[in-house]
Scaffold this motif. Structure first.
Motif, PDB file in Angstrom:
ATOM      1  N   GLU A  51       0.848  -1.179   0.000  1.00 10.62           N
ATOM      2  CA  GLU A  51       0.000   0.000   0.000  1.00 10.62           C
ATOM      3  C   GLU A  51       0.889   1.236   0.000  1.00 10.62           C
ATOM      4  OE1 GLU A  51      -2.469  -0.350   3.463  1.00 10.62           O
ATOM      5  OE2 GLU A  51      -4.003  -1.467   2.374  1.00 10.62           O
ATOM      6  N   ARG A  59      -4.558   5.582   2.104  1.00 12.25           N
ATOM      7  CA  ARG A  59      -3.580   4.707   1.471  1.00 12.25           C
ATOM      8  C   ARG A  59      -4.147   4.110   0.185  1.00 12.25           C
ATOM      9  NH1 ARG A  59      -3.136   2.951   6.897  1.00 12.25           N
ATOM     10  NH2 ARG A  59      -4.129   0.940   6.446  1.00 12.25           N
ATOM     11  N   MET A  60      -3.263   3.896  -0.755  1.00  7.23           N
ATOM     12  CA  MET A  60      -3.621   3.279  -2.037  1.00  7.23           C
ATOM     13  C   MET A  60      -3.492   1.772  -1.898  1.00  7.23           C
ATOM     14  SD  MET A  60      -2.004   4.392  -5.683  1.00  7.23           S
ATOM     15  CE  MET A  60      -2.659   3.841  -7.261  1.00  7.23           C
ATOM     16  N   LEU A  61      -4.466   1.041  -2.412  1.00  8.02           N
ATOM     17  CA  LEU A  61      -4.459  -0.412  -2.317  1.00  8.02           C
ATOM     18  C   LEU A  61      -3.284  -1.025  -3.068  1.00  8.02           C
ATOM     19  CD1 LEU A  61      -8.264  -1.123  -2.938  1.00  8.02           C
ATOM     20  CD2 LEU A  61      -7.066  -1.067  -0.735  1.00  8.02           C
ATOM     21  N   GLN A  62      -2.913  -2.235  -2.681  1.00 10.23           N
ATOM     22  CA  GLN A  62      -1.857  -2.971  -3.384  1.00 10.23           C
ATOM     23  C   GLN A  62      -2.295  -3.264  -4.821  1.00 10.23           C
ATOM     24  OE1 GLN A  62      -2.287  -5.767  -0.016  1.00 10.23           O
ATOM     25  NE2 GLN A  62      -0.154  -6.257  -0.444  1.00 10.23           N
ATOM     26  N   GLU A  66      -6.154  -4.442  -6.264  1.00  6.54           N
ATOM     27  CA  GLU A  66      -6.902  -3.697  -7.278  1.00  6.54           C
ATOM     28  C   GLU A  66      -7.256  -4.604  -8.454  1.00  6.54           C
ATOM     29  OE1 GLU A  66      -5.127   0.811  -6.784  1.00  6.54           O
ATOM     30  OE2 GLU A  66      -3.867  -0.675  -7.780  1.00  6.54           O
ATOM     31  N   SER A 150     -13.775   0.651  -1.783  1.00 11.65           N
ATOM     32  CA  SER A 150     -12.321   0.520  -1.742  1.00 11.65           C
ATOM     33  C   SER A 150     -11.762   0.481  -0.328  1.00 11.65           C
ATOM     34  CB  SER A 150     -11.655   1.664  -2.525  1.00 11.65           C
ATOM     35  OG  SER A 150     -11.962   2.912  -1.926  1.00 11.65           O
ATOM     36  N   VAL A 202      -7.670  -4.106   4.905  1.00  9.82           N
ATOM     37  CA  VAL A 202      -7.512  -2.745   4.382  1.00  9.82           C
ATOM     38  C   VAL A 202      -8.108  -1.773   5.394  1.00  9.82           C
ATOM     39  CG1 VAL A 202      -7.621  -3.535   1.986  1.00  9.82           C
ATOM     40  CG2 VAL A 202      -9.697  -2.733   3.121  1.00  9.82           C
ATOM     41  N   GLN A 203      -7.769  -0.497   5.250  1.00 10.91           N
ATOM     42  CA  GLN A 203      -8.270   0.469   6.210  1.00 10.91           C
ATOM     43  C   GLN A 203      -9.766   0.702   5.993  1.00 10.91           C
ATOM     44  OE1 GLN A 203      -6.314   4.152   3.728  1.00 10.91           O
ATOM     45  NE2 GLN A 203      -6.676   4.496   5.873  1.00 10.91           N
TER      46      GLN A 203
END
Length: 216
Positions: A51, A59-62, A66, A150, A202-203
């Motif tokens: 992330e 945070r951007m996902l792995q 995705e 997401s 995930v958050q």
């Protein structure tokens, strides 16, 4: 950096081993330049299995997550999609290339404003990025054929089912750290069938509805 070689390794060493085998999606991962969607400070880590911070605690996902989400919702090019949480907009781009129309709602105005030029640079024109809190859905354009969250929910977000069309699908990650399950909900004949897909963490979405807690 040899970006094309790094992209190939991302697909072969991260994505395929995570059971993403749809050739259309694998082709998109090689075509769409993920490094153009991550913050400039982390550009060199764009294709790494991790992330990435987006600012303001987001945070951007792995990449593999995705890609797996894009595969699991099984888009055919005809769907109207709601994405709850635009984030870095790479998943947004994948969904857009696989569907008819994406409505992506982001609670952080800075991220929403950053997403629009990224999508335009990638030649993606079938996305409307809106600023707002869609943790409970987004009735403005409902109903949707597919809803993708997401971030995670602590319990099944059944309040989203009313915003799905008949046959519509909801992808949500449900649970609380350290145990969360990615689940695909399909609305069929007035009922909803839940299919558990895989475990991940995930958050949570911001302002996500919380279950009632017992007090002793």
């Amino acid at each position: 950096m040899d970006w094309e070689q790094a992209r190939y390794y991302m697909v072969e060493q991260q994505i395929r081993p995570w059971d993403v085998l749809d050739q259309t999606i694998l082709g998109l991962l090689l075509e769409l330049k993920r490094e153009d969607f991550v913050p400039a400070a982390h550009r060199d880590l764009a294709l790494v299995d991790m992330e990435l911070p987006l600012g303001n605690g987001q945070r951007m996902l792995q990449p593999k997550l995705e890609a797996r989400i894009a595969q699991e919702v099984a888009l055919t090019g005809k769907e109207r999609v709601l994405e709850i949480g635009t984030g870095g907009a790479y998943l947004t781009a994948l969904l857009a290339r696989l569907s008819k129309q994406v409505y992506s709602v982001e609670i952080d105005a800075t991220l929403a404003d950053a997403a629009r030029p990224k999508l335009a640079k990638a030649g993606i024109q079938n996305v409307v990025v809106e600023i707002g809190d869609a943790a409970r859905g987004w009735t403005k354009h409902a109903p949707y054929d597919v809803i993708v969250a997401s971030g995670s929910y602590p319990t099944t977000p059944d309040f989203l089912f009313d915003q799905l069309t008949e046959g519509g699908r909801l992808f949500a990650i449900v649970g609380e750290e350290p145990v969360m399950t990615a689940t695909l909900y399909t609305k069929t004949g007035g009922s909803v069938v839940a299919t558990k897909l895989f475990e991940t963490v995930v958050q949570p979405l911001q302002n996500v509805p919380q279950p009632e807690r017992f007090a002793f």
